[in-house]
Design an enzyme around this catalytic site. Structure first.
Site, PDB file in Angstrom:
ATOM      1  N   CYS A 354      -8.751  -4.339 -17.430  1.00 33.79           N
ATOM      2  CA  CYS A 354      -8.888  -5.342 -16.370  1.00 33.79           C
ATOM      3  C   CYS A 354      -7.925  -6.465 -16.729  1.00 33.79           C
ATOM      4  O   CYS A 354      -6.740  -6.204 -16.923  1.00 33.79           O
ATOM      5  CB  CYS A 354     -10.326  -5.807 -16.226  1.00 33.79           C
ATOM      6  N   ARG A 400     -20.832 -15.038 -21.875  1.00 31.91           N
ATOM      7  CA  ARG A 400     -21.363 -14.472 -20.636  1.00 31.91           C
ATOM      8  C   ARG A 400     -22.863 -14.711 -20.499  1.00 31.91           C
ATOM      9  O   ARG A 400     -23.385 -14.850 -19.388  1.00 31.91           O
ATOM     10  CB  ARG A 400     -21.072 -12.959 -20.574  1.00 31.91           C
TER      11      ARG A 400
END
Length: 664
Positions: A354, A400
Site C-alpha cells: 500500500c 492505530r
C-alpha cells in the site's frame, strides 16, 4: 469469563482485585450497572471504583463478590446523562457502559476520571503490573523465540536453493520496523538488498512472507517505491523484483497495490507513487481501491449512534449502509479473493503493498494466506500468522489503537485496521464454519486484549520497540490463548481439517453485521457464544457416548438372547420332530389296540361258541399205543367243526377237562 469483549469479570473475596501499584482514586456505592440491550432486564447493583489503572464495578452474585473491569486505556469518552445521575463510558471497540448513581451526582466521578492522566509511562506500568495477575491465573509466561525462522522452515524455504533466510536485519539496521529474520532471493547480496531498501518508503523493501513448495508461487510484501514525478528508478530494486519473478519463471509477477489508482498517483507529489511494470520482467500491476485509514476510522465511528440501547430507528439498516462499513469489508475480502485466485489457480507470484506497507498490506497478505494455507486456520497457525504479518512486519498497534493518546476518534493516526481484519476473518468463518479449528471466541479475546493493554503482544509499533521497552517484563497474549482454561473455550468442535483453498463470497449482500461483537448484552440475554455452544455440544456428546455405551450393552445382551433363542428354537425343532415321532407311534399303538380289541372280541365270541360245543361234545378215552406213556387222554369229537383255534382248544380242554393237565 468475559461478559463482552473488553469488560472482564473475576471472582474475588476481598480487595485483591487491585494490581500491584494500583490505587483507588474514587469510589461510589449503590450504583446500578445497565449493560443489557433487553428492555426490562434488571441491572446489577454494586460499587463503582476508579483506580489509576481501571474502572472496577464490584457486585455480589449469590453472596460471592465479583468484579467487572474496564482498563482506562480503552475508554475514549464519558458522558453524564439523565440529569447527572447516569454515567456512560464509551470505549475504543465501540462498546459503552452505563452506570446509574442513586445517592450522588456523577460530577465528582467525572472530575476524578479527567484527572487520571493516561500516558505511555502509565501504560507500561500497568502492563508490567498485570503480569503478576496473569501468572496467578495462567502460570509463568514462556519465551517464544525464533517464530519466523521456524515458520519459514515449515514452508520449506531452507530446502529451496533460490531463497535464503537472511540475518541482515538482525540489529534492525536495514529497516527498524521489519522483523529480524527476512527471506530474499539467493541471488541478492546484502549490499544490493540495502540499496533496494533505499528505494522503498520506510525502507520496507520487498520480502517473502509465504511460499508454496509445490507450485513455487510466493507472496511478498513491501511499501510503495520512491518514484515521484521524475519517475526515479533503482537498479537494485529492479534486480530484486526480477529475482523474485525468476524463482517462479513460468508465471508473471503480479504487483497488487491496495490503494485506489488516484491515491497511488497522488503520492507522487510526496516523491512516492507506484511501480512502472515495464521496468520489470514479466510483471503486471493491479489497484484494489481499498480506502485509507482515515476513511476506515470515520466509517466505524458512524456505527456508534447505531449501537446505543435507545436506538430504535426503523431505518437502522439504511443507517448501517450509510456508514459504508460493510462495503469496506467487501473490498478488502475481494482483494484477498483476487490474490488467492492468482496464487492458487494461476500459480503466479504476488507482491503486495500500500503506502507504507503496514496497514492494508498486512490485511491483504494475512487474509490471502488464511485462504490459501490450512495451517493458518488452526489455533497455533493463526497465532503465527498474526505474529508474522502483523507484529513482526510492523503494524503500528500503538498508533492505530490510540494507546496513551487522547481524542481517539479525531486522532489522525488511529484507525481500526486490525479490528477490520478480524471482522473479515469472522465473515469467512461464517461461510466456512467447519474449516477453522477455532471459533469467534478467539477473535473476541484478541480484540479484548488489544484495547485492554494487559499484554505486551499488541503494544508499541514494531518488534524492535517491544524488545526495547518491555524486555520480557510483561506477559504474552499467546500464553493466555494457549492456556488450558482459555483453549477449551475457543476450540471448534465441528472442525474438519481440509487442505482446500477457501474462496469466500465477498459481495456486500453475502456479508453479515457482527452483532455478537458490537451489541452488548448481559450474561443472561447475550447471544450464545461459541463457548456456550461448545459446552452444549460437549454435554450432548457426553449424553451420546452414554447412550452409545448403553446401546452397545443392550446390543450385547440382545446378541446373547438371540443366541439363546436360536438354541431354544433348535431344541423346539428337535422336540417337535420327537413329538411327531411319538404321535406316529401313538397312532400305531392306537391302531394296534383297535386291532387287538377286535381280535379280542372275536376270540371271546369264538370262546363262547367253543365252550358251548365242548360242553355238548362226546369224549372218547384213548390209550397211547406206546407202553412208556401213561395216562388217558380224551379226544374231542367233532373237532373239525369247532371255530376255536386248535391250540386254544387244546389248552381249553386240558385246563377244564383233564386233571393234572400240566403233567399230561
Amino acid at each position: 469469563k468475559p461478559i463482552k469483549m473488553q469488560q472482564q469479570t473475576s471472582t474475588r473475596a476481598d480487595s485483591s482485585y487491585l494490581l500491584p501499584g494500583e490505587e483507588i482514586i474514587y469510589r461510589v456505592d449503590q450504583v446500578k450497572e445497565c449493560i443489557c440491550e433487553i428492555k426490562g432486564c434488571p441491572p446489577r447493583e454494586g460499587s463503582l471504583i476508579l483506580s489509576n489503572y481501571q474502572l472496577i464495578f464490584v457486585y455480589k452474585n449469590e453472596d460471592v463478590e465479583e468484579t467487572n473491569t474496564i482498563p482506562l486505556f480503552s475508554i475514549t469518552a464519558l458522558e453524564s446523562t439523565e440529569m447527572g445521575q447516569t454515567l456512560e463510558f464509551y470505549c475504543k471497540d465501540l462498546h459503552y457502559y452505563r452506570y446509574k448513581f442513586q445517592n450522588e451526582s456523577t460530577e465528582q466521578m467525572i472530575s476524578k476520571f479527567n484527572s487520571c492522566g493516561v500516558t505511555e509511562e502509565s501504560l507500561i506500568d500497568f502492563v508490567k503490573a498485570f503480569k503478576v495477575r496473569h501468572q496467578e491465573e495462567y502460570g509463568e509466561s514462556l519465551p517464544d523465540e525464533n517464530i519466523l525462522e521456524r515458520e519459514f522452515t515449515r514452508q520449506g524455504i531452507k530446502k529451496e536453493k533460490t531463497w535464503q533466510i537472511s540475518n541482515i536485519n538482525k540489529s534492525y539496521e536495514l529497516c527498524s520496523n521489519y522483523p529480524d529474520t527476512l527471506v530474499f532471493p539467493s541471488s541478492m547480496t546484502d549490499k544490493e538488498i540495502a540499496e533496494a531498501a533505499d528505494y522503498r518508503s520506510e525502507r520496507r523493501l520487498p520480502a517473502l512472507t509465504w511460499f508454496n513448495p509445490l507450485s513455487k508461487s510466493i507472496i511478498c510484501r513491501s511499501s510503495q517505491p520512491f518514484v515521484g514525478f521524475l519517475r526515479y528508478r533503482n537498479d537494485s530494486d529492479i534486480k530484486l523484483l526480477n529475482a523474485i519473478q525468476a524463482t517462479n519463471p513460468n508465471h508473471p509477477l503480479h504487483i497488487i497495490d491496495c490503494r485506489p489508482l488516484l491515491s497511488a498517483m497522488a503520492n507522487t507529489v510526496k516523491g512516492a507513487g507506484t511501480e512502472n511494470p515495464n521496468l520489470y520482467n514479466n510483471c503486471t500491476i493491479d489497484h484494489l481501491g481499498i480506502s485509507n485509514i482515515h476513511a476506515m476510522r470515520d466509517s466505524l465511528r458512524g456505527l456508534i449512534p447505531l449501537l446505543k440501547a435507545d436506538n430504535h430507528n426503523q431505518y437502522w439498516l439504511s443507517s448501517l449502509e450509510a456508514t459504508g462499513w460493510l462495503s469496506h469489508l467487501s473490498v478488502v475480502l475481494s482483494g484477498a479473493h483476487k490474490i488467492a485466485t492468482l496464487v492458487d489457480i494461476e500459480k503466479a507470484s504476488v507482491l503486495i503493498h500500500c503506502s507504507d506497507g503496514w496497514d492494508r498490506t498486512s490485511q491483504l497478505a494475512s487474509l490471502a494466506q488464511l485462504l490459501l494455507d490450512p495451517f493458518y486456520r488452526t489455533v497455533e497457525g493463526f497465532i503465527i500468522l498474526i505474529e508474522k504479518d502483523w507484529l513482526a512486519f510492523g503494524h503500528r498497534f500503538m498508533e492505530r489503537s490510540g494507546h496513551g493518546q487522547n481524542d481517539f476518534w479525531n486522532n489522525t493516526r488511529t484507525s481500526p485496521i486490525f479490528l477490520q481484519w478480524i471482522e473479515c476473518v469472522w465473515q469467512i468463518i461464517q461461510q466456512f464454519p467447519f474449516a477453522f479449528e477455532f471459533t469467534e471466541s478467539l477473535l473476541w479475546y484478541l480484540l479484548q486484549k488489544i484495547y485492554s493493554c494487559e499484554y505486551e503482544t499488541f503494544l508499541f509499533n514494531s518488534e524492535k520497540e517491544r524488545k526495547a521497552n518491555l524486555r520480557g517484563e510483561a506477559a504474552s497474549c499467546w500464553d493466555f490463548i494457549r492456556s488450558s482454561k482459555i483453549a477449551q473455550t475457543i476450540r471448534n468442535p465441528f472442525y474438519q481439517p481440509d487442505d482446500s483453498v477457501l474462496l469466500p463470497e465477498y459481495n456486500a449482500k453475502n456479508l453479515q453485521f457482527w452483532s455478537g461483537y458490537y451489541v452488548l448484552f448481559c450474561h443472561k440475554h447475550r447471544k450464545p457464544s461459541a463457548h456456550d455452544i461448545n459446552q452444549k455440544y460437549k454435554d450432548v456428546v457426553g449424553s451420546y457416548h452414554k447412550l452409545q455405551a448403553q446401546n452397545e450393552s443392550l446390543a450385547f445382551s440382545q446378541k446373547i438372547l438371540e443366541e439363546q433363542l436360536a438354541q431354544e428354537a433348535e431344541r423346539a425343532k428337535t422336540l417337535e420332530e420327537e413329538a411327531k415321532m411319538l404321535q406316529q407311534k401313538l397312532s400305531d399303538v392306537v391302531e394296534e389296540m383297535k386291532r387287538l380289541k377286535s381280535d379280542n372280541q372275536q376270540l371271546k365270541a369264538a370262546h363262547s361258541a367253543t365252550s358251548d360245543k365242548i360242553k355238548n361234545a362226546e369224549f372218547i378215552p384213548l390209550k397211547y399205543e406206546t407202553e412208556q406213556e401213561k395216562g388217558h387222554h380224551y379226544f374231542v369229537t367233532n373237532l373239525a367243526s369247532s371255530q376255536m383255534p386248535p391250540l386254544a382248544l387244546t389248552q381249553y380242554v386240558l385246563e377244564d377237562y383233564i386233571p393234572n393237565s400240566s403233567s399230561a
